[in-house]
Write a protein that holds these residues in place. Structure first.
Motif, PDB file in Angstrom:
ATOM      1  N   UNK A  46       0.817  -1.225   0.000  1.00 25.77           N
ATOM      2  CA  UNK A  46       0.000   0.000   0.000  1.00 25.77           C
ATOM      3  C   UNK A  46       0.851   1.276   0.000  1.00 25.77           C
ATOM      4  N   UNK A  47       1.926   1.383   0.815  1.00 32.28           N
ATOM      5  CA  UNK A  47       2.681   2.647   0.853  1.00 32.28           C
ATOM      6  C   UNK A  47       3.226   3.089  -0.501  1.00 32.28           C
ATOM      7  N   UNK A  48       3.615   2.142  -1.368  1.00 31.95           N
ATOM      8  CA  UNK A  48       4.203   2.545  -2.649  1.00 31.95           C
ATOM      9  C   UNK A  48       3.230   3.359  -3.483  1.00 31.95           C
ATOM     10  N   UNK A  49       1.920   3.125  -3.315  1.00 35.19           N
ATOM     11  CA  UNK A  49       0.932   3.867  -4.095  1.00 35.19           C
ATOM     12  C   UNK A  49       0.709   5.277  -3.551  1.00 35.19           C
ATOM     13  N   UNK A  50       1.350   5.597  -2.444  1.00 32.60           N
ATOM     14  CA  UNK A  50       1.337   6.963  -1.932  1.00 32.60           C
ATOM     15  C   UNK A  50       2.590   7.726  -2.360  1.00 32.60           C
ATOM     16  N   UNK A  51       3.421   7.083  -3.186  1.00 29.27           N
ATOM     17  CA  UNK A  51       4.620   7.720  -3.737  1.00 29.27           C
ATOM     18  C   UNK A  51       4.552   7.743  -5.257  1.00 29.27           C
ATOM     19  N   UNK A  52       4.374   6.587  -5.876  1.00 29.13           N
ATOM     20  CA  UNK A  52       4.229   6.514  -7.322  1.00 29.13           C
ATOM     21  C   UNK A  52       5.543   6.605  -8.075  1.00 29.13           C
ATOM     22  N   UNK A  53       5.504   6.266  -9.350  1.00 24.92           N
ATOM     23  CA  UNK A  53       6.694   6.314 -10.184  1.00 24.92           C
ATOM     24  C   UNK A  53       7.586   5.107  -9.959  1.00 24.92           C
ATOM     25  N   UNK A  54       8.893   5.335  -9.956  1.00 25.37           N
ATOM     26  CA  UNK A  54       9.892   4.297  -9.747  1.00 25.37           C
ATOM     27  C   UNK A  54      10.361   4.349  -8.310  1.00 25.37           C
ATOM     28  N   UNK A  55      10.304   3.224  -7.603  1.00 28.54           N
ATOM     29  CA  UNK A  55      10.586   3.217  -6.170  1.00 28.54           C
ATOM     30  C   UNK A  55      11.354   1.971  -5.754  1.00 28.54           C
TER      31      UNK A  55
END
Length: 314
Positions: free
Chosen positions: A138-147
């Motif tokens: 879930x947290x990655x979708x609060x940043x977006x792009x390449x992570x």
């Protein structure tokens, strides 16, 4: 009423580490958001008592507290110290349990839509901590792009964005049991070997993105160099080692995606696969090859961080 495009993701490489005391595994992966999405609509009104209702047209999606979006909204209301009557509607356009993070993306979208509805926001750190409590992706979708994602995947750090590549996603009908895939992987390596692989993966990521303050652009220019650097160092998804022998049809699908691609792999633990291409023509050819094998295939593109946020709210 607030509607959000709930974008999905792929994993550009995934390395599995040893089990953690909490039962999860240490992981290292590169997340990349892509344009395929569900729609999540939230209506919220401050009320004396909290009530949450959720609707979804897909029979495989639970509409109670088992749903990640439902859980996320309940936790966000507690964190905001607010009671409200909330309605969540999910227009499901993505496969369920397909390895592209659709359920996790729904949860992140629901949090953002709830904040917009109430006119109140959590701090960025509080929002990320809450998201990590809902689910690892879930947290990655609060940043977006390449992570970069580490630990169980919930600790997410933005990397310089890769350019927008054409992508073909393959959605086989066969399923993959993630818990069984982890058990199979644990049987193949010692914990020391697993730790060594995690350390090596993070070193490769650091080297590939070194000196890249911002690399967004169109695929085909020098901006694609970090991806090519990763591929040259052996970018891969560890789950393929244990999943492909159990599901040989997935190996055949990857072969169909590999031709003309910059990189292709299983996404997460599967069963979805993807290929990245510099041209639309190469992507169209790959889509046709996958469909000729009797598998659903969709053509889309990767979504850099700035575009992710600019296009999320409808």
């Amino acid at each position: 009423m607030t509607t959000v495009r709930s974008y999905s993701k792929i994993n550009l490489g995934l390395h599995i580490g040893p089990p953690r005391p909490d039962g999860y595994h240490h992981l290292a992966t590169i997340y990349q958001t892509i344009e395929l999405h569900d729609l999540v609509t939230v209506t919220a009104t401050v009320s004396g008592e909290t009530s949450i209702t959720l609707r979804c047209q897909h029979p495989g999606v639970p509409c109670d507290e088992r749903n990640t979006a439902y859980k996320a909204v309940a936790m966000a209301l507690d964190a905001l110290e607010t009671k409200a009557a909330v309605e969540i509607a999910i227009d499901k356009r993505l496969p369920v349990q397909g390895g592209i993070g659709a359920g996790s993306a729904n949860a992140a979208a629901a949090i953002l839509a709830l904040e917009a509805e109430l006119g109140r926001q959590l701090t960025a750190n509080a929002r990320l901590a809450l998201a990590g409590g809902v689910g690892s992706d879930v947290p990655m979708f609060l940043i977006g792009g390449t992570m970069l994602g580490i630990e169980r995947g919930e600790e997410t750090f933005p990397l310089p964005d890769l350019p927008s590549f054409h992508i073909v996603t393959a959605f086989p009908e066969v399923g993959v049991s993630t818990p069984q895939a982890f058990r199979d992987w644990d049987a193949t390596l010692t914990q020391n070997a697993e730790n060594d692989r995690l350390i090596e993966f993070r070193r490769r990521v650091a080297m590939a993105f070194a000196g890249q303050p911002g690399v967004s652009g169109k695929a085909g220019d020098l901006a694609e160099e970090p991806l090519l650097a990763l591929v040259r160092t052996g970018l891969e998804n560890d789950f393929e080692t244990v999943v492909f022998p159990q599901q040989p049809s997935l190996r055949a699908l990857k072969s169909a995606l590999e031709e003309g691609s910059l990189y292709s792999a299983l996404s997460g633990s599967g069963s979805s696969l993807f290929g990245l291409y510099c041209t639309e023509e190469a992507a169209q050819a790959a889509q046709q090859r996958v469909r000729s094998l009797g598998c659903e295939a969709r053509q889309t593109r990767t979504l850099p961080r700035s575009e992710y946020w600019a296009t999320m709210f409808i």
